[in-house]
Design a protein around this motif. Structure first.
Motif, short mmCIF file in Angstrom:
data_model
loop_
_atom_site.label_atom_id
_atom_site.label_comp_id
_atom_site.label_asym_id
_atom_site.label_seq_id
_atom_site.Cartn_x
_atom_site.Cartn_y
_atom_site.Cartn_z
N VAL A 121 88.00 15.03 38.80
CA VAL A 121 88.17 15.92 37.64
C VAL A 121 89.46 15.55 36.90
O VAL A 121 89.49 15.49 35.66
CB VAL A 121 88.20 17.39 38.08
CG1 VAL A 121 88.58 18.30 36.92
CG2 VAL A 121 86.85 17.81 38.64
N GLU A 122 90.52 15.29 37.65
CA GLU A 122 91.79 14.91 37.02
C GLU A 122 91.65 13.60 36.25
O GLU A 122 92.19 13.47 35.14
CB GLU A 122 92.88 14.78 38.09
CG GLU A 122 93.16 16.04 38.87
CD GLU A 122 93.60 17.19 37.97
OE1 GLU A 122 94.34 16.96 37.00
OE2 GLU A 122 93.18 18.34 38.26
N ASN A 132 89.84 14.23 32.98
CA ASN A 132 90.73 14.89 32.05
C ASN A 132 91.71 13.89 31.43
O ASN A 132 91.97 13.92 30.21
CB ASN A 132 91.49 16.00 32.76
CG ASN A 132 92.50 16.69 31.87
OD1 ASN A 132 92.21 17.05 30.73
ND2 ASN A 132 93.72 16.87 32.38
N GLN A 176 92.29 12.65 27.48
CA GLN A 176 93.59 12.61 26.82
C GLN A 176 93.87 11.23 26.23
O GLN A 176 94.39 11.11 25.10
CB GLN A 176 94.69 12.99 27.81
CG GLN A 176 94.63 14.42 28.30
CD GLN A 176 95.71 14.71 29.32
OE1 GLN A 176 96.75 14.06 29.37
NE2 GLN A 176 95.47 15.70 30.17
N THR A 211 82.34 17.25 34.70
CA THR A 211 82.51 17.68 33.32
C THR A 211 82.63 19.19 33.22
O THR A 211 83.46 19.73 32.48
CB THR A 211 81.34 17.18 32.46
OG1 THR A 211 81.27 15.75 32.57
CG2 THR A 211 81.52 17.57 31.00
N VAL A 260 86.00 20.27 34.18
CA VAL A 260 86.98 20.05 33.09
C VAL A 260 86.95 21.22 32.11
O VAL A 260 87.99 21.72 31.68
CB VAL A 260 86.70 18.72 32.37
CG1 VAL A 260 87.55 18.61 31.11
CG2 VAL A 260 86.97 17.54 33.30
N THR A 261 85.74 21.72 31.79
CA THR A 261 85.67 22.85 30.86
C THR A 261 86.30 24.10 31.45
O THR A 261 86.81 24.95 30.72
CB THR A 261 84.20 23.17 30.47
OG1 THR A 261 83.48 23.65 31.63
CG2 THR A 261 83.51 21.95 29.89
N GLN A 298 88.82 24.09 34.05
CA GLN A 298 90.24 23.90 34.33
C GLN A 298 91.05 23.46 33.12
O GLN A 298 92.23 23.79 32.99
CB GLN A 298 90.40 22.85 35.45
CG GLN A 298 89.80 23.26 36.78
CD GLN A 298 89.96 22.17 37.82
OE1 GLN A 298 90.95 21.44 37.85
NE2 GLN A 298 88.97 22.04 38.70
N TYR A 299 90.43 22.68 32.24
CA TYR A 299 91.14 22.12 31.08
C TYR A 299 90.29 22.32 29.81
O TYR A 299 89.81 21.35 29.21
CB TYR A 299 91.41 20.64 31.30
CG TYR A 299 92.20 20.35 32.55
CD1 TYR A 299 93.56 20.63 32.62
CD2 TYR A 299 91.58 19.80 33.68
CE1 TYR A 299 94.29 20.37 33.78
CE2 TYR A 299 92.30 19.54 34.84
CZ TYR A 299 93.65 19.82 34.88
OH TYR A 299 94.37 19.57 36.03
N ALA A 336 90.63 20.08 26.74
CA ALA A 336 90.50 18.63 26.86
C ALA A 336 89.34 18.08 26.05
O ALA A 336 89.42 16.97 25.51
CB ALA A 336 90.33 18.24 28.33
#
Length: 406
Positions: A191-192, A195, A199, A226, A229-230, A232-233, A236
């Motif tokens: 996941v990181e 993200n 970026q 994915t 990501v929605t 946690q971030y 993004a």
């Protein structure tokens, strides 16, 4: 339907959805006069067309520095032989499973700089869009799940609509770093990485072009990443497209068992002989068919190609696959779920009963989303991109993005 026939079919389907089509150039070199993406930001870059020639691409590796404190700590030692691998999954997926309850011994921090295999594709009409889709593949494949063969290329159809794509090998797959398969290659770290790639796309790290709009598109485990990501971030990405995904887990155990997971270095020694026993692949073409395909909705030649090019997965991924999914409580942007109607992994073979399992995702995981879309591809299994129906699904996705993402 052979790949060449599928490409002709794709062109016919395309006409139903878009008035702007690029000429096809199946295979071969980049046509004269077509501008290719810059190789800036890529290590060991190469240039090539997409499978159907509607996009031009640059491939290479990029360094990603990533860390997480959310990787799981397991009370587990890697199996020494195939029998132990098989027994591990039988114990893990039994019901109830004391092994599963005792497996996790807390969390751990991991960090490092990882080489990630990436491909950036832009339309073959000398344009560089400001919008890009970040494509994350699932277990059993590598980045070329998204650009599989002429007539089966998501990249080509995205290019028809003026969309750029960045497809990449997840950590531990393809050209990406083969890190510790138990402690490092897990869902949380992946996941990181996703993200950070988003970026980098915004910052102009690829081909010296800063994309103003980034859409996260995943398949299966790639959709799990994915979706995380929605959650946690949420800043993004600007929209999420989740294929081969639902909030229903009843099919996960039979799917995993049906993979008949094998030690990769023993199953395909010429491709994976250097990997340790923490890296796994599906056991056979029959296992692949059960898990990813649905007859008669696919070409047997595509099944053979999928088996010959299958990607690896790790114990760490299988053990952490459900650890990152949680409601995206602050997500208000567009999200769509697209499944094969006979998906085994996420629908237990029926995505429309007793409810539409694609639509059921939204109230559970996206309670504040204002714009949603759901699509079920007919006569299609979990490996959506490998079926005759793929092109219609691709066009649905691009139309959804065109109408709802600005």
């Amino acid at each position: 339907m052979r790949a060449s026939t599928a490409l002709a079919f794709a062109a016919g389907v395309s006409a139903q959805y878009s008035e702007w089509l690029l000429p096809a150039n199946p295979g071969g070199a980049v046509p004269a006069g077509v501008k290719t993406p810059s190789t800036s930001g890529f290590d060991n870059p190469t240039i090539q067309p997409a499978r159907g020639g509607l996009a031009v691409c640059v491939s290479g590796t990029v360094s990603v520095e990533a860390s997480t404190s959310r990787n799981l700590k397991f009370t587990f030692e890697l199996p020494q032989n195939q029998s132990q691998v098989t027994n591990t999954f039988l114990k893990l997926l039994s019901n109830p499973s004391p092994f599963a309850q005792e497996l996790v011994g807390g969390t751990q921090s991991v960090s490092g700089t990882y080489e990630i295999g990436v491909t950036l594709c832009t339309p073959a009409n000398n344009t560089t869009p400001d919008q890009v889709q970040l494509l994350t593949h699932g277990i059993g494949f590598d980045r070329y799940y998204w650009d599989f063969a002429p007539g089966y290329s998501y990249v080509d159809v995205a290019a028809q609509y003026g969309h750029a794509t960045l497809l990449y090998d997840r950590l531990g797959v393809g050209k990406s770093t083969k890190a510790d398969p138990l402690n490092v290659v897990q869902a949380a770290l992946e996941v990181e990485i996703a993200n950070i790639l988003a970026q980098k796309l915004r910052a102009g790290a690829f081909s010296s072009h800063a994309f103003s709009t980034v859409i996260g598109t995943g398949h299966s485990f790639g959709s799990i990443i994915t979706q995380a990501v929605t959650s946690q971030y949420p800043q993004a990405i600007d929209a999420a497209i989740l294929t081969g995904f639902s909030a229903n887990s009843t099919g996960v155990a039979p799917f995993t068992l049906a993979l008949n997971l094998a030690i990769a270095s023993q199953n395909q020694p010429y491709r994976f002989g250097a990997l340790n026993n923490g890296y796994l692949v599906d056991g056979s073409a029959t296992a692949s068919e059960i898990c990813f395909f649905h007859a008669p909705g696919f070409d047997p030649e595509i099944l053979s190609l999928a088996e010959a090019t299958k990607g690896t997965a790790t114990f760490g991924e299988f053990f952490s696959i459900s650890a990152v999914t949680r409601p995206a409580a602050n997500w208000t942007k567009p999200v769509a779920v697209i499944n094969g109607d006979e998906d085994l992994a996420f629908c237990f073979g029926n995505c429309s009963a007793p409810v539409n399992k694609a639509e059921a995702v939204f109230p559970l995981l996206y309670p504040r989303a204002k714009t949603t879309g759901a699509y079920l591809a007919r006569n299609t299994g979990h490996g959506l991109n490998l079926h005759y129906s793929a092109m219609e699904a691709y066009h649905y996705i691009q139309e959804f993005i065109g109408k709802n993402v600005r």
